[in-house]
Structures are given as C-alpha cells and as structure tokens.
Motif scaffolding. Sequence first.
Motif, PDB file in Angstrom:
ATOM      1  N   GLY A 427      40.274  44.970  37.402  1.00 44.11           N
ATOM      2  CA  GLY A 427      40.495  43.538  37.633  1.00 44.11           C
ATOM      3  C   GLY A 427      39.857  42.995  36.333  1.00 44.11           C
ATOM      4  O   GLY A 427      39.782  43.405  35.099  1.00 44.11           O
ATOM      5  N   ASP A 428      40.338  41.664  36.048  1.00 48.40           N
ATOM      6  CA  ASP A 428      39.297  40.967  34.918  1.00 48.40           C
ATOM      7  C   ASP A 428      37.774  41.027  35.186  1.00 48.40           C
ATOM      8  O   ASP A 428      36.982  40.621  35.874  1.00 48.40           O
ATOM      9  CB  ASP A 428      39.376  39.318  35.739  1.00 48.40           C
ATOM     10  N   THR A 429      38.073  41.646  33.706  1.00 44.51           N
ATOM     11  CA  THR A 429      35.984  41.738  33.681  1.00 44.51           C
ATOM     12  C   THR A 429      35.661  40.387  33.461  1.00 44.51           C
ATOM     13  O   THR A 429      33.634  41.112  34.194  1.00 44.51           O
ATOM     14  CB  THR A 429      36.002  42.361  32.557  1.00 44.51           C
ATOM     15  N   ASP A 430      35.439  39.965  33.403  1.00 40.18           N
ATOM     16  CA  ASP A 430      34.897  38.826  33.118  1.00 40.18           C
ATOM     17  C   ASP A 430      34.706  37.929  35.162  1.00 40.18           C
ATOM     18  O   ASP A 430      34.008  37.041  34.781  1.00 40.18           O
ATOM     19  CB  ASP A 430      35.246  37.651  32.785  1.00 40.18           C
ATOM     20  N   CYS A 431      35.135  38.355  35.593  1.00 41.12           N
ATOM     21  CA  CYS A 431      34.908  37.250  37.243  1.00 41.12           C
ATOM     22  C   CYS A 431      34.349  38.241  38.259  1.00 41.12           C
ATOM     23  O   CYS A 431      34.304  39.391  38.015  1.00 41.12           O
ATOM     24  CB  CYS A 431      37.134  36.838  37.227  1.00 41.12           C
ATOM     25  N   PRO A 432      34.034  38.221  38.914  1.00 42.27           N
ATOM     26  CA  PRO A 432      32.899  39.017  40.385  1.00 42.27           C
ATOM     27  C   PRO A 432      33.975  39.545  40.712  1.00 42.27           C
ATOM     28  O   PRO A 432      35.316  39.726  40.507  1.00 42.27           O
ATOM     29  CB  PRO A 432      32.476  37.814  41.027  1.00 42.27           C
ATOM     30  N   LEU A 433      33.385  40.163  41.585  1.00 39.15           N
ATOM     31  CA  LEU A 433      33.426  41.860  42.593  1.00 39.15           C
ATOM     32  C   LEU A 433      34.710  40.421  43.123  1.00 39.15           C
ATOM     33  O   LEU A 433      35.859  41.625  43.511  1.00 39.15           O
ATOM     34  CB  LEU A 433      32.625  41.898  43.327  1.00 39.15           C
ATOM     35  N   GLN A 434      34.665  39.300  43.820  1.00 39.34           N
ATOM     36  CA  GLN A 434      35.543  39.028  44.681  1.00 39.34           C
ATOM     37  C   GLN A 434      36.659  38.692  44.613  1.00 39.34           C
ATOM     38  O   GLN A 434      37.939  38.812  45.831  1.00 39.34           O
ATOM     39  CB  GLN A 434      34.845  37.964  45.177  1.00 39.34           C
ATOM     40  N   TYR A 435      36.882  38.619  43.063  1.00 32.21           N
ATOM     41  CA  TYR A 435      38.328  38.761  42.728  1.00 32.21           C
ATOM     42  C   TYR A 435      39.187  40.096  41.982  1.00 32.21           C
ATOM     43  O   TYR A 435      40.097  40.124  41.755  1.00 32.21           O
ATOM     44  CB  TYR A 435      37.861  37.592  41.216  1.00 32.21           C
ATOM     45  N   ALA A 436      38.762  40.725  42.041  1.00 31.76           N
ATOM     46  CA  ALA A 436      38.914  42.259  42.108  1.00 31.76           C
ATOM     47  C   ALA A 436      40.383  42.817  43.198  1.00 31.76           C
ATOM     48  O   ALA A 436      39.855  42.529  44.196  1.00 31.76           O
ATOM     49  CB  ALA A 436      37.717  43.280  41.747  1.00 31.76           C
ATOM     50  N   VAL A 437      41.016  43.644  42.257  1.00 28.75           N
ATOM     51  CA  VAL A 437      41.918  44.309  43.288  1.00 28.75           C
ATOM     52  C   VAL A 437      41.627  44.653  44.048  1.00 28.75           C
ATOM     53  O   VAL A 437      40.450  45.474  43.953  1.00 28.75           O
ATOM     54  CB  VAL A 437      43.666  44.792  42.299  1.00 28.75           C
ATOM     55  N   PRO A 438      42.094  44.277  45.791  1.00 31.01           N
ATOM     56  CA  PRO A 438      41.427  45.239  46.304  1.00 31.01           C
ATOM     57  C   PRO A 438      41.507  46.736  46.444  1.00 31.01           C
ATOM     58  O   PRO A 438      40.431  47.446  46.391  1.00 31.01           O
ATOM     59  CB  PRO A 438      42.166  44.462  47.375  1.00 31.01           C
ATOM     60  N   ALA A 439      42.094  47.602  46.191  1.00 28.59           N
ATOM     61  CA  ALA A 439      42.817  48.398  46.007  1.00 28.59           C
ATOM     62  C   ALA A 439      42.215  49.035  45.512  1.00 28.59           C
ATOM     63  O   ALA A 439      42.028  50.810  45.156  1.00 28.59           O
ATOM     64  CB  ALA A 439      44.154  48.952  45.829  1.00 28.59           C
ATOM     65  N   PHE A 440      41.298  48.313  43.866  1.00 28.11           N
ATOM     66  CA  PHE A 440      40.765  49.136  42.580  1.00 28.11           C
ATOM     67  C   PHE A 440      39.030  49.148  43.181  1.00 28.11           C
ATOM     68  O   PHE A 440      38.475  49.591  42.569  1.00 28.11           O
ATOM     69  CB  PHE A 440      41.075  48.531  41.464  1.00 28.11           C
ATOM     70  N   VAL A 441      38.617  48.659  44.373  1.00 27.62           N
ATOM     71  CA  VAL A 441      37.403  48.778  44.868  1.00 27.62           C
ATOM     72  C   VAL A 441      36.794  49.930  44.497  1.00 27.62           C
ATOM     73  O   VAL A 441      35.688  49.704  44.355  1.00 27.62           O
ATOM     74  CB  VAL A 441      36.898  47.365  45.943  1.00 27.62           C
ATOM     75  N   LEU A 530      31.974  41.578  35.927  1.00 27.88           N
ATOM     76  CA  LEU A 530      32.700  42.249  37.368  1.00 27.88           C
ATOM     77  C   LEU A 530      31.690  43.481  37.874  1.00 27.88           C
ATOM     78  O   LEU A 530      31.907  43.673  39.139  1.00 27.88           O
ATOM     79  CB  LEU A 530      33.904  43.275  36.233  1.00 27.88           C
ATOM     80  N   VAL A 531      31.441  44.729  36.398  1.00 29.34           N
ATOM     81  CA  VAL A 531      30.768  45.694  37.048  1.00 29.34           C
ATOM     82  C   VAL A 531      29.154  44.792  37.668  1.00 29.34           C
ATOM     83  O   VAL A 531      28.396  46.525  37.925  1.00 29.34           O
ATOM     84  CB  VAL A 531      30.321  46.517  35.950  1.00 29.34           C
ATOM     85  N   ASN A 532      28.824  43.924  36.564  1.00 30.07           N
ATOM     86  CA  ASN A 532      27.063  43.492  37.344  1.00 30.07           C
ATOM     87  C   ASN A 532      27.482  42.854  38.553  1.00 30.07           C
ATOM     88  O   ASN A 532      26.192  43.487  39.682  1.00 30.07           O
ATOM     89  CB  ASN A 532      26.756  42.177  35.815  1.00 30.07           C
ATOM     90  N   SER A 533      28.763  42.090  39.184  1.00 24.66           N
ATOM     91  CA  SER A 533      28.559  41.807  40.262  1.00 24.66           C
ATOM     92  C   SER A 533      28.942  43.586  41.325  1.00 24.66           C
ATOM     93  O   SER A 533      27.772  43.128  42.575  1.00 24.66           O
ATOM     94  CB  SER A 533      29.804  41.008  40.218  1.00 24.66           C
ATOM     95  N   MET A 534      29.570  43.522  41.039  1.00 28.26           N
ATOM     96  CA  MET A 534      29.716  45.318  41.906  1.00 28.26           C
ATOM     97  C   MET A 534      27.621  46.457  41.667  1.00 28.26           C
ATOM     98  O   MET A 534      27.815  46.563  43.479  1.00 28.26           O
ATOM     99  CB  MET A 534      30.572  46.158  41.662  1.00 28.26           C
ATOM    100  N   LEU A 535      27.223  45.794  40.637  1.00 26.50           N
ATOM    101  CA  LEU A 535      26.122  47.143  40.651  1.00 26.50           C
ATOM    102  C   LEU A 535      25.106  46.082  41.808  1.00 26.50           C
ATOM    103  O   LEU A 535      24.487  46.889  42.542  1.00 26.50           O
ATOM    104  CB  LEU A 535      25.987  46.697  39.646  1.00 26.50           C
ATOM    105  N   LYS A 536      25.163  45.208  41.893  1.00 24.49           N
ATOM    106  CA  LYS A 536      24.709  44.222  42.428  1.00 24.49           C
ATOM    107  C   LYS A 536      24.615  44.036  44.671  1.00 24.49           C
ATOM    108  O   LYS A 536      23.828  44.294  45.047  1.00 24.49           O
ATOM    109  CB  LYS A 536      24.456  42.284  41.914  1.00 24.49           C
TER     110      LYS A 536
END
Length: 716
Positions: A427-441, A530-536
């Motif tokens: 997904g867009d690496t500037d956006c947080p996890l909430q906006y990632a494509v669910p299939a890729f989470v 994106l990665v930081n929000s997943m890490l958190k």
Amino acid sequence: MPFLADSQHTTITGGHFVDQSIGPINVSLTNGQTGIGILLEASNPDAAHDSSARDYAPRCQPGTREQHIEDIVGWGAPAVGADEPLPLFWMKGLAGVGKSAIAQTCAERLKDLGRLGAAFFFAADVRDDAEQFFPTIAYQLSIEFPDYRDLLEQRVRCDKTILKKTMAAQFKALIAEPFQELEKIGKGIGRRMVIIIDGLDECKKADDQSRIVEIIAAAARDGVTPFCWAFFSRPEPHIEASFTPEDVTQVTYIALLPVSDDANSDIELYLRSGFKNILRHRNIPVTSQWPSDSDIQTLVKASKGLFIYAVTVLRDVDRAGSLEEALRAVCAATSNSTDGSLFAGLDAFYTLIMRRIPPEKLPTVLLLCTLLCNAGSYPGSETYSGVMQWSNILRLSEIDFRATCNQLSAVLHIHDHSDTLDFSQFGDTDCPLQYAVPAFVEGLRVHVRGRLGGSIHFYHKSFFDFLIDPTRSGPFYVWSSPMDNAYFKHCLEVVLKCEETYHFQVSELILAHGVADSASSLSWPYTNELVNSMLKACIYGWAFDTCSRFGASPKIESQLLQRFGCADFRKARQNQAMLYAGCRHFMAYTLWGCYGRRKIIRGTQLFHAPRDEFRENFDATKFKAKIKRWKECGIIQRYYPNFGSRFKSLVAKKYQDKLISGLFCVGHGPKSVFWYWEINLKEEYYQEFLATDLAEGEKTFRGEWDLWLTELRWYT
C-alpha cells in the motif's frame, strides 16, 4: 532431451507447449507465477545446509567425531557391491552433545559425493514450521533433479492448494507420486540419495514432529520413494514413541550419541583448533603455548562430553576484549563449581555470563531473556523474532538494544537480513495501516514480526533450558514470581502507552490529537508510516495478549491486575481487528489463556478451541480461579442483559446438555467489551466472542458460527 534444450537467443511471451520427454506433460508459460516459484514461497530456504542464514552453523573440526561421520556417510553412500543399508537412520542424544555439528558435516560430505538430496535444519523460532517442511524438501530436490522439477512445476501450477493440505497429502503429491511416475517411465534417480533432518525436536509442535516421522517411516517401509532419511534429534518421549513400532524399527538404524568421556579427545581437539583460529583471526603470533595444557584440560573436564560447552566458551573468549582475562574467568568459574551434575560445567559458564552483566543493566537483560523465552514457548503460527519488534517492546533505541544484546553475545545471535522488501506492495507507505490493502496485511505483519531489523534467537536451546530451570539458573530464573510480575508490569505499561496514542473515529482507531505519526510512539522507528503503524500495532497486540495470558497466573500481584482492568479493552480489540485484517483466521490465546483459532467478523472477535486444543489446554480449575480473581480485581463484572429472553437463555447454565456459559463486561465504562463464553463438556470444546456491541456480537456468534467452523474444517 529436455524441453527446448538447445535453443538460443529465444524470447517466449505466453503460449502453450507440450514437452513429451517425460510423458505427456503440459507446461503452460504465462505471465503468472511459476509452480516452482509458488513452491519456493511456501518453503524455508534458510533451512538448507548451505544457506547464508546458517553461515555460523556448527560443524565438526577435522579429526573429530570421525567414527560417527564415517558411519553415517557410509550408510548414505555405501561401497559398491555392499548390501543396501536400511532406509532410515536416527541419531539421538541430549542437547549439546554435537548432533547438529555431525549433521552439518555429513551433509557437506554427502553433497561432495553427489549423494545429498535435500536437508532441513530445524531451529526454534526461526525454522520451526512443519507446514514448510515438505515444500522445502521438494524445492531442494527440484534443484537436483530436472525431470522431477518439470513434473512438480505442472502439479503446483494446476493445484496450488497442495501447499495448504495436510503434511501427508503434501508428501504424497510433492514427493512420492512424482518420483514414482519418473520411475515408471525409466527416469528414476538411479542412485541412493540422502535427505537429512536435523533438530526435529525444535519443530514447533510435538504432534508435527511425530507426524513427520510417521509419514517418512511409512514411505520407507513401503518403498514409495527412492530416498533414505537421516534424523538427528533429542530423544523426546513422543519421538522415541514414533520410532518404537516394530515396522519402523525394522527399517531404521538407531544410534545414540552419548554424553561420555569418550568424547573428551574430540572436545580437546576442537578447543585447541578453535583457540588457534581465534589467534589467527586476530593476527596474534605467539611463541608460548596458549592456552596452557592445564587450561585446556580444565575446560575438557568441565564440558562433561557436551560439545555445546566448548562451542560457547570459544565464542565467548573470541568476543572478549582481553583473551587471557576471559579464559581465566571461565576456568575459575568452572573450578569453583561443586555441582556434580551433567550440566555443572555448562551451568557454571552460563552463570558467569549472567554475573558479568553490570547490575544497572541486568534488569533489562533479564527482561529480554524473559521475552525470548516466552516467545520460544509460544505455539503460534508465526515467527516472533523480529529485532525491531523486541527493541520497541523493551522501549530501547537501536543502539541501546544492540548494546543490551552484546551483554549476551556468547549465547545470543542477531541475524541481520541482507534482503530488502519493497513495502510499497502493501500500500501507500506514507499512509497508516488502516489504509493498507487487507489482502496484504498478513504479509506485512509476518515480516515485521519475524524479520524487520533482523532476527534474534539464542544460539542453542541449552541456554533456554538453563534460564527456565530454577535449579540451574538460580537468581536468573526467568519464570520466577518477581520476573513474572516485572514482565507483566512492563507489558502493561506498553499497553497503556500505546492506547494513549489512539482514539476512535467512528469504528476505526486513528492517531490521537497531538500525535504526529506512529514513529513518535516508537523507540526505534522505521522509515515510513505504513511499517511504523504496523510495528506499533504489533507491539500493542503482543503486550496486550501477554497481559491477558499472564493475568491467569496466581503469581501476578492484585494491584497490577487492577491496573490492567483500567486498560482500554475496546481499543485493544480494534487493534487486533486492524492487525489481522483480511486474515481468514489465526491461532491465538483467549482472554484467559486457552489456545485455539480466532477470527474477527464485523468487529466481533470469535474464538474456538476444538477438541484437541480443549483436551490439551483447558483446565476447568484454573478457568474458575481466573474468573474469580478477575472479578475480585475488578477486571470483569457479570452482565445481566435486559433486552429479551432469547439472549438470557443463551447465557444460562445448561447442565443437562453439559453446557456451561457466562456473560461478562471486561473493563470499565466506555473502555469495556462484552465477553461471552461457553464450555461444552460433552462435545469437548470451548468457544467465546468479544464484542463492543452485544446485540451485534450475539448475532454474529450465532449467525456465522457454523459457516466459520465449516471453513476451519476445510482449511485444516
């Protein structure tokens, strides 16, 4: 002749071709992923004997363990005219006696002889997934045998679900049937080939360890594959039981690698060679002998036949500032030990390592050890070894985390992965996890938990065994009451810190006002949101689940449980929903510590522990005790619905059906969630749901439960 074998300067884009060289096999070349590529993704390349992840794998020094090596290599590559040896070989021995070094050396020699088909080196936390075992073996075999590779390519492309089937079905489809087909058309491998399996006891689940032996033993007994299989493991009772049946013993050589003074000469040779290498690597010429014969004999005596002692001593001395001071300290610790047990020398050395840690740093090091030990015993479906995850859970910067790990450099390894991952695919690496494509989470979560910043693990399980045995580790025992409370308190503080940085927007968790980005909440952030929000989200989820699990322990102080009751359970559950978006189901613990399968549907978290997990994990006495204690500490309160008789009947105790159930509020006020559970003693299962909206939770629980259970049965 292989398909298009002599073609040159040829470009193929799409098309359909038939290769008749090994029968009517259709190979469809499209822009899609190849079957072998799909197989590679399902495998674990790090498990191979020559993988870069195993650069520092133990191996036998020249001149050591020669008889054992000759026996195994001779079994795998018998002399011309000799009788065909039995198809299975099992070398068993206690932890630390040198099984992995022998397995590695045998793999290298058999490879040189052209007799190594494949190898899988299990290791706790990093290479312990049984689902990857047969795909890994199949992939390695496909590199060795081109005709087999062609068959495998077609099979996997035509049926990708092979890789999601049971291990027995995988073995049949990926290994047994293709080689039988090749044999029928006169393209068998034509020689005895060995497959090496090391560290079977470090496979994640005991049932999987036994199942692997049973599948391979049945194949060897019936002659359905052309391979011989060498196992190296500790003699765990369930593994012993798998090799005990008469039809298995008839096709198996069993060799015991004992803890014996007979190994002393090999250990002495290993130590002398190792110390010479240390001096050579430091470019230190010496005119006098170092270490002295006396020091060498002290170390050999302390080893008591355990090669892991010699390996760890050499690693410790090699990383010391002063070689002589380090060696003197090891010898002194060994000499001062009055314990006559088998592990006395090893324990004295491990104790020395822990006592050298400065007092002001020891609490953090012990907390790290506790984290790793609990992760090592965590029977989940994912690998929890990512360096950045642990660093952030400990709330340490990269520099401080690595400095902490350096205190344990002789027993703790950080593997810095050289591979890079393009996170933009998620997904867009500037956006947080909430906006990632669910299939890729899921892929992003697995990478963050398992590899981000590198991976970390103990070099050898013997240090893990030392830390969790109070009779061996004494004040460094990581599962003592003080450490349990320190661990719980730390995880609780992580939970409370994380929840402060979120707030609800409708039903979504977003950053709280004044929180600029996810990086501001991390002690060691990555380079994009994106990665930081997943890490958190990962550290929040880990810490909350840890508090839920450890909250079942009677050792946790009441005041800590009362603080836990003030946590925001709604945010924690929404974080789980965000963390597992797009995931059909996942293995997890319940609120009270039972293990099973969890799924999140429209904000309702469903959990089911089927019969096997119920029998293994459910303890009615502990369950009742936790309910009572959590009520006393104010974490839960029984809830009495007043909106209709239907739900009242749902939560009533139905002793006539052996069904016991309960409905509670967990937490306080707007931070609480509803928790409904039921136990069926007749059918032997436990199930529950957690929901912020009780009516919606009950509707989901009853409306979709049968559908989900059907999906679970298909998937498993």
